[in-house]
Design an enzyme around this catalytic site. Structure first.
Site, mmCIF file in Angstrom:
data_model
loop_
_atom_site.group_PDB
_atom_site.id
_atom_site.type_symbol
_atom_site.label_atom_id
_atom_site.label_comp_id
_atom_site.label_asym_id
_atom_site.label_seq_id
_atom_site.Cartn_x
_atom_site.Cartn_y
_atom_site.Cartn_z
ATOM 1 N N CYS A 88 38.377 28.628 37.870
ATOM 2 C CA CYS A 88 39.712 29.083 38.248
ATOM 3 C C CYS A 88 40.229 28.265 39.413
ATOM 4 C CB CYS A 88 39.701 30.560 38.592
ATOM 5 S SG CYS A 88 38.491 30.988 39.831
ATOM 6 N N GLU A 119 43.342 38.702 39.075
ATOM 7 C CA GLU A 119 42.901 37.390 39.561
ATOM 8 C C GLU A 119 43.057 36.411 38.412
ATOM 9 O OE1 GLU A 119 39.058 37.761 41.388
ATOM 10 O OE2 GLU A 119 39.636 39.575 42.446
HETATM 11 P P1 NAP Z 1 41.527 35.715 29.191
HETATM 12 O O1 NAP Z 1 41.646 35.194 27.818
HETATM 13 O O2 NAP Z 1 42.732 36.278 29.827
HETATM 14 O O3 NAP Z 1 40.374 36.831 29.125
HETATM 15 C C1 NAP Z 1 39.860 37.469 30.279
HETATM 16 C C2 NAP Z 1 39.330 38.812 29.881
HETATM 17 O O4 NAP Z 1 40.405 39.671 29.534
HETATM 18 C C3 NAP Z 1 38.439 38.819 28.639
HETATM 19 O O5 NAP Z 1 37.501 39.847 28.787
HETATM 20 C C4 NAP Z 1 39.426 39.112 27.533
HETATM 21 O O6 NAP Z 1 38.826 39.653 26.397
HETATM 22 C C5 NAP Z 1 40.335 40.107 28.214
HETATM 23 N N1 NAP Z 1 41.701 40.121 27.743
HETATM 24 C C6 NAP Z 1 42.516 39.043 27.587
HETATM 25 N N2 NAP Z 1 43.745 39.445 27.175
HETATM 26 C C7 NAP Z 1 43.688 40.792 27.074
HETATM 27 C C8 NAP Z 1 44.637 41.776 26.671
HETATM 28 N N3 NAP Z 1 45.873 41.461 26.287
HETATM 29 N N4 NAP Z 1 44.261 43.062 26.676
HETATM 30 C C9 NAP Z 1 43.013 43.396 27.032
HETATM 31 N N5 NAP Z 1 42.063 42.514 27.415
HETATM 32 C C10 NAP Z 1 42.404 41.221 27.434
HETATM 33 O O7 NAP Z 1 40.949 34.640 30.173
HETATM 34 P P2 NAP Z 1 39.686 33.709 29.940
HETATM 35 O O8 NAP Z 1 40.061 32.618 28.997
HETATM 36 O O9 NAP Z 1 38.491 34.536 29.639
HETATM 37 O O10 NAP Z 1 39.456 33.109 31.399
HETATM 38 C C11 NAP Z 1 40.058 31.944 31.823
HETATM 39 C C12 NAP Z 1 41.212 32.242 32.736
HETATM 40 O O11 NAP Z 1 40.760 33.067 33.803
HETATM 41 C C13 NAP Z 1 41.784 31.020 33.405
HETATM 42 O O12 NAP Z 1 43.178 31.115 33.421
HETATM 43 C C14 NAP Z 1 41.217 31.092 34.808
HETATM 44 O O13 NAP Z 1 41.974 30.415 35.767
HETATM 45 C C15 NAP Z 1 41.197 32.551 35.050
HETATM 46 N N6 NAP Z 1 40.247 32.914 36.104
HETATM 47 C C16 NAP Z 1 40.738 33.293 37.318
HETATM 48 C C17 NAP Z 1 39.870 33.603 38.357
HETATM 49 C C18 NAP Z 1 40.395 33.991 39.713
HETATM 50 O O14 NAP Z 1 39.584 34.373 40.554
HETATM 51 N N7 NAP Z 1 41.680 33.916 39.987
HETATM 52 C C19 NAP Z 1 38.498 33.539 38.142
HETATM 53 C C20 NAP Z 1 38.029 33.149 36.888
HETATM 54 C C21 NAP Z 1 38.918 32.856 35.864
HETATM 55 P P3 NAP Z 1 38.404 38.726 25.143
HETATM 56 O O15 NAP Z 1 37.475 37.708 25.657
HETATM 57 O O16 NAP Z 1 37.743 39.675 24.226
HETATM 58 O O17 NAP Z 1 39.661 38.124 24.619
#
Ligand code: NAP
Length: 462
Positions: free
Chosen positions: A264, A230
């Site tokens: 999101c 997601e």
């Molecule tokens: P993110 O940087 O991708 O992180 C999300 C989660 O994944 C965190 O727990 C992060 O850990 C972990 N993570 C990130 N990259 C990883 C990797 N390469 N390997 C393992 N774990 C990894 O996203 P965010 O900044 O927290 O959230 C914002 C994004 O989420 C936005 O793009 C938003 O649109 C999207 N979002 C989508 C939805 C939906 O329902 N479609 C809902 C909410 C948010 P760390 O924090 O430790 O880096």
């Protein structure tokens, strides 16, 4: 060497929380405990699992003051909004209510000759990788149905909201979910990916960025682990000429600015029929100027800092680039003196924008929205679909037939009419294109955390 995972508070830049990341062996041991505990959990009656999960969510409600304060420190959300309890409770109640039906066997035949049916089996251990922007809501979307369906759950929360994972574990354990059935783990990316690559899980739900989703998909490659991804969005609103203007402004601007735009399914671009454009823009500017940017602990603050200076930097860059390319910013700096050039970021509305600008094509995830006039449905559709993302779109009209006809041609997981930025637990939450794949909530949310198993029993020879 043990790596520390830190949450730097956007409120004042302090290290608000830090925890040691689990080493690979410790992480594998946590998975092993989850695998060992899962069969006994699945063997409990459904009603018992539901009662324990609901008791866990009730325990979380009991921590409300603490949770709200921690959310403000961790990701800057103003305390006046009171946490995420409305949505957490609504989703838990709904998923609990439909569980028996969603998990019920599909019976093809039950006769003297045959018994043929499909049952839904828990997948085993479900891994939830959660984001910081709605740290409780996004996590419960998978945790609640996964536990109810009889899985063990391992949660890895975002560094920015480290404590949300701890509170969820505390709450579920207080409610009676066994410690090994629900575990919160602190992991770095490499260990997260290594666990997935080692085929530790029956299902991985990742909510976060596109780049993160791609990394998870790569980690899972070849393991045949099911993944729900997601990811991001660039959600459009389209205001048709017959829309209720005040209502549209109110909901769309709230969708653009709530949570400092870090939703999101936040509204990131708005297309307004040319006959309403000037009125819409005027009202939108007044709406935004009524916001109060400041410290999230002050009761009058309606817009807190962004969760991290680096997120604010991205938005500042997108706005500056757009303005340099001819966009017109309508919100004046003097109305938002709390903008400090860092995490505290003033909101912005841009006009004279087009899709060559990053602010209209890449996810901003901040309190900025671009507004463009359109001549009608065809132009609006072309612009709405001109995006790598596909999460939601919000249509504003008093004519449901017209909305249906436009909606069917929009490339998103959800289309709203006269509402935006809301997850209805009865409807599958899903996306397409770079927003990822899979679906949570609704009966389909139970399908993601279970697998079908078919039984074909023959009782007689002829
Ligand atoms: P993110 O940087 O991708 O992180 C999300 C989660 O994944 C965190 O727990 C992060 O850990 C972990 N993570 C990130 N990259 C990883 C990797 N390469 N390997 C393992 N774990 C990894 O996203 P965010 O900044 O927290 O959230 C914002 C994004 O989420 C936005 O793009 C938003 O649109 C999207 N979002 C989508 C939805 C939906 O329902 N479609 C809902 C909410 C948010 P760390 O924090 O430790 O880096």
């Amino acid at each position: 060497m043990t790596r520390m995972i830190q949450c730097v508070s956007p409120v004042d830049g302090r290290v608000y929380a830090e925890r040691p990341a689990l080493g690979r062996d410790e992480a594998m041991a946590a998975v092993a405990r989850a695998k060992a505990a899962q069969p006994a959990w699945a063997a409990r009656p459904l009603d018992e699992r539901i009662a324990l999960v609901k008791a866990g969510v009730a325990a979380l409600n009991g921590m409300k003051d603490r949770v709200v304060e921690e959310l403000a420190w961790q990701m800057g959300r103003p305390t006046r909004y009171g946490g995420e309890f409305g949505g957490v409770n609504e989703r838990t109640e709904y998923m609990a209510k439909i569980a028996a039906e969603a998990l019920a066997p599909m019976i093809a035949e039950e006769s003297d000759r045959f018994e043929r049916r499909i049952e839904r089996q828990p997948v085993g251990v479900v891994f939830v990788v959660a984001p910081w922007n709605y740290p409780y809501l996004t996590a419960v979307n998978t945790i609640v149905p996964a536990l109810i369906a009889g899985n063990a759950v391992v949660l890895k929360h975002a560094s920015q909201t480290l404590l949300a994972g701890e509170r969820l574990a505390e709450a579920f354990h207080a409610g009676g979910v066994p410690a090994d059935v629900f575990q919160n783990v602190v992991l770095d990316h490499a260990t997260t990916e290594a666990l997935i690559a080692a085929r530790s899980f029956g299902f991985v739900n990742f909510t976060g960025s596109v780049a993160g989703g791609q990394a998870i998909e790569r980690a899972a490659a070849g393991t045949f682990t099911a993944t729900g991804l997601e990811l991001g969005g660039k959600d459009p609103g389209y205001v048709m000429e017959d829309a209720d203007l005040d209502w549209a402004v109110d909901v769309l601007m709230d969708g653009a600015m709530y949570n400092a735009g870090q939703c999101c399914c936040g509204i990131e671009r708005i297309y307004v029929h040319q006959s309403l454009f000037d009125d819409f823009v005027g009202k939108a500017v007044a709406w935004v100027n009524a916001l109060k940017l400041g410290n999230p602990f002050e009761p009058e603050t309606s817009l807190g800092p962004m969760a991290n200076v680096r997120f604010a930097r991205t938005v500042r860059e997108q706005v500056a680039e757009a303005v340099a390319a001819g966009a017109k910013p309508l919100i004046e700096r003097q109305n938002f003196p709390a903008d400090d050039g860092g995490a505290y970021l003033m909101p912005q509305i841009l006009v004279n924008v087009d899709h060559s600008m990053r602010v209209m094509s890449e996810e901003s995830f901040g309190p900025v929205v671009g507004i463009m006039p359109v001549k009608g449905d065809d132009e609006a559709l072309r612009l709405m679909n001109d995006s790598p993302y596909g999460l939601t779109a919000s249509l504003w009209t008093q004519d449901p037939d017209r909305a249906w006809s436009v909606a069917r041609r929009i490339e998103t997981g959800t289309v709203f009419m006269n509402r935006a930025d809301y997850l209805d637990p009865a409807i599958c939450w899903t996306g397409c294109k770079d927003t990822g794949r899979g679906g949570s909530l609704s009966a389909l949310g139970f399908h993601a955390v279970t697998r079908p198993r078919s039984y074909h029993f023959r009782k007689v020879k002829a």
